[in-house]
Enzyme design. Structure first.
Site, PDB file in Angstrom:
ATOM      1  N   ARG A 310       0.839  -1.205   0.000  1.00  0.00           N
ATOM      2  CA  ARG A 310       0.000   0.000   0.000  1.00  0.00           C
ATOM      3  C   ARG A 310       0.874   1.255   0.000  1.00  0.00           C
ATOM      4  O   ARG A 310       0.531   2.258  -0.619  1.00  0.00           O
ATOM      5  CB  ARG A 310      -1.005  -0.005   1.156  1.00  0.00           C
ATOM      6  CG  ARG A 310      -2.053   1.104   1.044  1.00  0.00           C
ATOM      7  CD  ARG A 310      -3.170   0.972   2.074  1.00  0.00           C
ATOM      8  NE  ARG A 310      -4.218   0.057   1.662  1.00  0.00           N
ATOM      9  CZ  ARG A 310      -5.290   0.393   0.945  1.00  0.00           C
ATOM     10  NH1 ARG A 310      -5.470   1.647   0.544  1.00  0.00           N
ATOM     11  NH2 ARG A 310      -6.180  -0.505   0.610  1.00  0.00           N
ATOM     12  N   GLU A 711     -10.016   6.006   6.800  1.00  0.00           N
ATOM     13  CA  GLU A 711      -8.584   6.307   6.845  1.00  0.00           C
ATOM     14  C   GLU A 711      -8.154   7.588   6.129  1.00  0.00           C
ATOM     15  O   GLU A 711      -7.254   8.287   6.604  1.00  0.00           O
ATOM     16  CB  GLU A 711      -7.792   5.133   6.241  1.00  0.00           C
ATOM     17  CG  GLU A 711      -7.916   3.840   7.011  1.00  0.00           C
ATOM     18  CD  GLU A 711      -7.447   2.648   6.181  1.00  0.00           C
ATOM     19  OE1 GLU A 711      -8.163   2.260   5.242  1.00  0.00           O
ATOM     20  OE2 GLU A 711      -6.366   2.127   6.462  1.00  0.00           O
TER      21      GLU A 711
HETATM   22  N1  MTE Z   1     -12.552   5.558  14.044  1.00  0.00           N
HETATM   23  C1  MTE Z   1     -12.640   5.272  15.353  1.00  0.00           C
HETATM   24  N2  MTE Z   1     -13.383   6.081  16.136  1.00  0.00           N
HETATM   25  N3  MTE Z   1     -11.993   4.210  15.909  1.00  0.00           N
HETATM   26  C2  MTE Z   1     -11.209   3.374  15.147  1.00  0.00           C
HETATM   27  O1  MTE Z   1     -10.647   2.412  15.663  1.00  0.00           O
HETATM   28  N4  MTE Z   1     -10.315   2.887  12.894  1.00  0.00           N
HETATM   29  C3  MTE Z   1      -9.969   3.449  11.595  1.00  0.00           C
HETATM   30  C4  MTE Z   1     -11.169   4.152  10.973  1.00  0.00           C
HETATM   31  N5  MTE Z   1     -11.777   5.050  11.913  1.00  0.00           N
HETATM   32  C5  MTE Z   1     -11.088   3.655  13.744  1.00  0.00           C
HETATM   33  C6  MTE Z   1     -11.812   4.767  13.239  1.00  0.00           C
HETATM   34  C7  MTE Z   1      -9.483   2.461  10.637  1.00  0.00           C
HETATM   35  S1  MTE Z   1      -7.867   2.011  10.705  1.00  0.00           S
HETATM   36  C8  MTE Z   1     -10.288   1.935   9.667  1.00  0.00           C
HETATM   37  S2  MTE Z   1      -9.682   0.872   8.514  1.00  0.00           S
HETATM   38  C9  MTE Z   1     -11.715   2.262   9.599  1.00  0.00           C
HETATM   39  O2  MTE Z   1     -12.127   3.157  10.610  1.00  0.00           O
HETATM   40  C10 MTE Z   1     -12.505   0.958   9.701  1.00  0.00           C
HETATM   41  O3  MTE Z   1     -13.865   1.166   9.696  1.00  0.00           O
HETATM   42  P1  MTE Z   1     -14.724   1.425   8.353  1.00  0.00           P
HETATM   43  O4  MTE Z   1     -14.169   0.535   7.305  1.00  0.00           O
HETATM   44  O5  MTE Z   1     -16.099   1.056   8.753  1.00  0.00           O
HETATM   45  O6  MTE Z   1     -14.545   2.865   8.027  1.00  0.00           O
HETATM   46  N1  HPA Z   2      -5.901  -2.472   3.943  1.00  0.00           N
HETATM   47  C1  HPA Z   2      -6.175  -2.685   5.229  1.00  0.00           C
HETATM   48  N2  HPA Z   2      -6.118  -3.850   5.804  1.00  0.00           N
HETATM   49  C2  HPA Z   2      -5.742  -4.885   5.062  1.00  0.00           C
HETATM   50  C3  HPA Z   2      -5.430  -4.748   3.710  1.00  0.00           C
HETATM   51  C4  HPA Z   2      -5.520  -3.462   3.116  1.00  0.00           C
HETATM   52  O1  HPA Z   2      -5.257  -3.257   1.923  1.00  0.00           O
HETATM   53  N3  HPA Z   2      -5.099  -5.951   3.250  1.00  0.00           N
HETATM   54  C5  HPA Z   2      -5.179  -6.795   4.305  1.00  0.00           C
HETATM   55  N4  HPA Z   2      -5.582  -6.162   5.389  1.00  0.00           N
HETATM   56 MO1  MOS Z   3      -7.528   0.047   9.167  1.00  0.00          MO
HETATM   57  S1  MOS Z   3      -5.492   0.275   9.306  1.00  0.00           S
HETATM   58  O1  MOS Z   3      -7.399  -0.726   7.578  1.00  0.00           O
HETATM   59  O2  MOS Z   3      -7.772  -1.237  10.265  1.00  0.00           O
END
Ligand code: MTE
Ligand code: HPA
Ligand code: MOS
Length: 764
Positions: A310, A711
């Protein structure tokens, strides 16, 4: 009125603030005869274990038993892919690595028991930095590589920049540390409550360790008190230890790491070393760029390989790289095993190109925003891995809109004027863009399932594979289901995540939780609705496609039937009121052998303008104002998305400016607590903070036109790092200013001193 897209508070907001929201460890009280677990931790970063005698622990009052490899009925390893994470190692690979566990009637007894365990070690040399790893040829992966265009254009370019950038890691500091409770259910099968982003994988690892099939293990996640990637795989070993303890003792077992232990032994964001060289035209246009990335993966592979991919996918950020050669390699060090963290390597890759563009702007003597904009992707461009940037026009649209709304040009003139007569305090201003690829790069992860149940009274239970970690996924799912049925959200209940409801799920990660699970839920709802429409059409005397589901009614031709009454009628007619939903992201593929394909379904975009004031005496920066314009498509839940943008930005500000992880010469995390590891808090929130969602941004092909948001906003914090660079520059006269990340007050102070010193020596 539409329910999807309505600004609604997080479904647990009230419970979060009253403390009624339950997390794994809050469930302890429900289990009588619960045992507590504590690890025996090795006092070396690298050593052979020459002796391990756990028996003395049993002499400690309250200690019930110990866990060692001898107790493992299956395979004593929690490594998700490579099986390289022994739960009970014979060779210690990082400082504080657990080598055995003690179970006791109280946590204190378990800790005292662990202290009594007699272990002896033969220390071995430890590799503690990326440089040492490169020197010793210590790697966890082969070299990964993406090339595109003619890299010889680099040497042919009139303007060249070259250098190294060290990028620090980051502690997740989820408020809820790693936690699990395991017990045997009445059938003798293993049941686990785990704070995990990936219940299906936790189930897999528990089954592996116990040597049972997956249908013998149920994993449930009520919610997490934050995860940020830190529980994508690293929840697994603790669930496995709890399960192993319950298996051995037939008593419920609780594992919960204290803050210090969690910070000492769990993985973090990967620190990176980047070496770069790039060639530009005098007008700031990039010709070619070469980037070598090395990440500090720690003691085991974990997710480091996809994280590195990534990074390599994101070294373009929003810029067309006409010729590029990017390589990446994961270093094996004797440290915690670094893992997923919001952005998943993307932030490190993007930071490199932002650094290169900032230096190029100084080299060609143009404002950084001009150089950035000149290099933007245009409509029809392809990335260096061959994916078309479908909606590249949005980059420029967001950029121009934000520059205007933040009054960028006028403020830059004002700042220059005020800096001119302010010797010791300088302001800096910068705008930076974000493009972030949405999808798991491993294509098969991009699937999701749901089971939707409608009861005879017209109320709904939704089961899906996603987990709630504060990001608001459950709020969005509730809105999607309510919207699909035309019901108020009060009629829809989203159930906790359980592997016995939806199997074989992916981690809730890659920001795709609502894209994937939302679409699966919608699929299930549409099936039920289609059946209900037939029932309603007979009542309303119309064709099924004419039936509308709105405001708690099915209606057509001015007549309506209440949803609950319709469900009762359907039930009496023996019509099924539940359905499974499924979704797989279309049109994505990637060939890791040739580094070509479409790994991402689409890109999320945003931009931020930040203004800082830098105190030349201390190197301290104050964030005066930030303006953000972010693309969330047609937001499913604008309050939730705003929270994600504000929180993600601030987490990025922490990573880039104040959070500094340090390991001492013995390989110990020396910042294993809030007293030594500085976190962003209220004081880091910009004095003026304007967050706007891009309008008219419907994303075709994604659930209800929305875009993923979890993210991407983290990288909006680049604007703060660049504003700091701008402020440092104001202490001198346009020299190339480079500094490693994070831009802590010390680093900024020394950068200022260097800029000032070079002014004196040149006599200006
Ligand atoms: N927001 C909160 N409040 N707490 C979290 O742990 N994790 C982040 C983001 N926002 C997180 C957060 C990460 S690393 C990801 S990948 C996404 O939320 C995962 O949730 P989603 O795919 O439903 O957005
Ligand atoms: N993003 C986040 N988490 C993951 C991925 C990715 O591309 N691949 C495997 N776990
Ligand atoms: Mo988020 S780093 O893809 O859990």
């Amino acid at each position: 009125m539409k329910v999807a897209g309505r600004p609604m508070p997080h479904e647990s907001a009230g419970a979060h603030v009253t403390g009624e929201a339950l997390y794994v460890d809050d469930l302890c009280g429900r289990f009588a005869i619960l045992l507590h677990a504590w690890p025996v931790c090795a006092p070396h970063a690298h050593a052979h274990i020459t002796q391990l005698d756990v028996l003395p622990a049993l002499a400690e009052p309250g200690v019930v038993t110990t866990l060692t490899q001898a107790d493992v009925p299956g395979e004593g390893d929690s490594g998700a892919n490579r099986h390289d994470e022994p739960l009970f190692p014979i060779e210690v690979l990082f400082y504080h690595q657990p080598v055995a566990w003690v179970l006791a009637e109280s946590l204190e007894a378990a800790r005292r028991g662990a202290a009594r365990v007699e272990a002896a070690y033969a220390p071995l040399p430890a590799i503690l930095t990326i440089e040492q790893a490169i020197e010793s040829n210590s790697f966890l992966t082969d070299q990964l590589r993406i090339v595109d265009g003619d890299i010889r254009d680099l040497e042919r370019s009139p303007v060249r920049v070259k250098g190294e950038l060290r990028i620090g890691g980051q502690e997740h500091f989820y408020l809820e540390t790693q936690a699990a409770i395991a017990w045997l259910d009445e059938s003798g099968c293993m049941a686990v409550h785990s704070s995990t982003q990936h219940p299906s994988e936790t189930q897999e690892i528990v089954a592996r360790v116990l040597g049972v099939r997956r249908n013998q293990v149920t994993v449930e996640c009520l919610r997490m008190g934050g995860a940020f990637g830190g529980k994508e795989v690293q929840a697994n070993p603790y669930a496995a230890i709890a399960a192993l303890g319950a298996w051995k003792t037939k008593r419920p077992v609780r594992v919960r790491l204290t803050r210090e232990l969690d910070m000492a032994i769990t993985g973090k964001r990967h620190p990176y070393l980047a070496r770069y060289a790039a060639g530009f035209e005098p007008d700031g246009r990039l010709n070619a760029i070469r980037i070598e990335l090395y990440s500090d993966g720690g003691w085991s592979l974990d997710l480091s390989e996809p994280v590195m991919w990534r990074s390599m996918f994101h070294v373009d950020n929003t810029y067309k790289l006409p010729a590029v050669e990017v390589t990446g390699r994961v270093c094996r060090t004797h440290k915690t095993s670094q893992t997923a963290f919001r952005g998943f390597g993307g932030p490190q890759g993007m930071l490199v190109v932002e650094e290169v563009l900032a230096l190029a702007a100084q080299a060609v003597n143009l404002p950084a925003d001009v150089v950035r904009q000149r290099n933007f992707y245009r409509e029809g461009d392809h990335t260096h891995y061959g994916e078309r940037v479908g909606d590249a026009g949005r980059i420029e649209e967001i950029w121009n809109t934000l520059k205007a709304s933040s009054d960028f040009d006028r403020r830059r003139r004002d700042i220059a004027a005020s800096n001119a007569h302010n010797r010791h305090f300088k302001r800096g201003l910068a705008i930076t863009p974000v493009k972030f690829g949405i999808s798991f790069t491993a294509t098969f992860f991009n699937q999701a399932g749901a089971v939707v149940l409608v009861y005879r009274d017209g109320t709904v239970q939704v089961n899906h594979g996603g987990t709630e970690m504060g990001q608001g996924l459950f709020t969005k799912i509730q809105q999607v289901a309510a919207e699909s049925f035309g019901l108020p959200v009060s009629r829809v209940r989203v159930m906790s995540t359980r592997t016995d409801k939806v199997p074989n799920t992916s981690a809730t990660a890659a920001s795709s939780g609502s894209d994937l699970n939302g679409a699966a839920v919608e699929d299930a709802c549409v099936q039920i609705q289609t059946r209900l429409a037939v029932v309603a059409a007979a009542i309303l005397d119309c064709d099924p496609p004419d039936v509308r589901f709105e405001d708690g009614h099915a209606s057509a031709r001015g007549k309506g039937v209440e949803f609950g009454a319709l469900c009762e009628t359907a039930y009496k007619q023996r019509v099924s009121l539940f359905a499974e939903g499924f979704y797989r992201t279309p049109d994505i593929h990637f060939d890791f052998a040739t580094s070509r394909g479409n790994p991402f379904y689409y890109f999320a975009y945003g931009a931020a303008v930040s203004e800082v004031e830098l105190d030349g005496f201390t190197g301290q920066c104050r964030l005066i104002r930030t303006d953000i314009l972010h693309d969330t498509g047609d937001s499913l839940s604008p309050i939730v998305d705003r929270g994600q943008i504000e929180g993600g930005f601030l987490q990025g500000v922490g990573w880039l400016t104040i959070e500094e992880l340090l390991w001492d010469e013995r390989g110990r995390v020396s910042t294993a607590g809030a007293s030594t590891y500085k976190l962003p808090s209220w004081s880091e929130v910009p004095d003026v903070f304007n967050v706007t969602l891009l309008e008219r941004a419907t994303q075709p092909g994604v659930v209800m036109g929305s875009k993923a948001v979890g993210e991407p906003p983290l990288m909006l914090a680049f604007s703060v790092r660049e504003a700091i660079r701008d402020a440092i520059a104001a202490f001198g006269h346009g020299r190339a200013i480079t500094f490693d990340s994070p831009a802590t007050p010390e680093r900024v102070f020394f950068a200022v001193r260097q800029v000032r010193a070079s002014e004196y020596t040149t006599g200006r």
